[in-house]
Design an enzyme around this catalytic site. Structure first.
Site, short mmCIF file in Angstrom:
data_model
loop_
_atom_site.label_atom_id
_atom_site.label_comp_id
_atom_site.label_asym_id
_atom_site.label_seq_id
_atom_site.Cartn_x
_atom_site.Cartn_y
_atom_site.Cartn_z
N THR A 46 1.41 -0.91 0.12
CA THR A 46 -0.04 -0.09 -0.02
C THR A 46 1.23 0.98 -0.14
OG1 THR A 46 -1.74 1.30 1.10
CG2 THR A 46 -0.17 -0.22 2.49
N GLU A 47 0.73 1.93 -0.83
CA GLU A 47 1.32 3.84 -1.21
C GLU A 47 1.83 3.82 0.18
OE1 GLU A 47 -2.16 5.05 -3.39
OE2 GLU A 47 -1.55 3.22 -3.15
N ASN A 48 0.98 3.97 1.59
CA ASN A 48 1.29 4.91 1.95
C ASN A 48 1.77 3.81 3.69
OD1 ASN A 48 -1.29 2.93 2.31
ND2 ASN A 48 -1.35 4.07 4.52
#
Length: 210
Positions: A46-48
């Site tokens: 996930t990009e976070n």
């Protein structure tokens, strides 16, 4: 019969190669995590800033330090890792993800993706990491309904909405059919509750069978 959302998510989960590093986009694609075989070795990103993400969980089970990019609470799997947001985007942009699955407003026959803005004056743009994923992932799959609520096709000859990425989508999953977007055109690999001829009559895109 056409597929419901859970059936479609299960289908996509089964098509993800074993051991792949995968990003699931905000919205409907997040449901795919529920149907991944635990023994497949698939690692969700996930990009976070997380690798080894599990599925979305109800609020009463939430650890709000663990969320996906859509701010939904998720689980962590054994071996999960956390890192800076910039490192996460370096993974996306650097070609380190095998597959990303995103939603879309439109996909063109040539693989162009439009999924961040309809262009409507009152619409709120939401690009997030979609542009980075579109150009950085080795394969870009789209999970969407084939038609809008008013019956207009979302698989189109050319996108009418602002583009997220050009010629990036390789596969489109919908409730009525799965499409492969190739150099030789749009190929239908599977249909669900609809014949190939009826499908072809409802789209303005030339189709062929795999």
């Amino acid at each position: 019969m056409s597929l419901d959302k859970e059936e479609l998510a299960r289908l996509i989960a089964g098509d993800i190669p074993s051991g792949a590093y995968v990003n699931l986009g905000i919205g409907q694609p997040t449901t795919i995590a529920r149907f991944l075989d635990p023994d497949s070795g698939v690692v969700l990103h996930t990009e976070n800033g997380m690798l080894g993400m599990g599925e979305v969980v109800p609020a009463e089970q939430a650890d709000w330090d663990l969320t996906n990019a859509g701010k939904q609470p998720v689980t962590e799997l054994p071996g999960a890792a956390y890192f800076h947001h910039a490192d996460s985007f370096a993974m996306m942009r650097g070609g380190h993800l095998d597959v990303c699955v995103m939603g879309a407003f439109q996909v063109s026959a040539g693989g162009d993706l439009a999924n961040w803005h309809t262009g409507a004056p009152d619409a709120i743009p939401a690009v997030g990491g979609a542009m980075d994923l579109a150009v950085g992932a080795r394969q870009v799959w789209v999970m969407m309904t084939l038609f809008t609520k008013t019956g207009e096709p979302k698989l189109v000859p050319q996108c009418g909405y602002p583009l997220t990425g050009k010629a990036c989508v390789t596969r489109v999953y919908t409730e009525l059919a799965t499409f492969q977007l190739t150099d030789s055109g749009v190929q239908v690999s599977r249909t669900y509750g609809i014949s190939f001829d009826e499908l072809a009559s409802r789209l303005d895109v030339p189709l062929s069978k795999v």
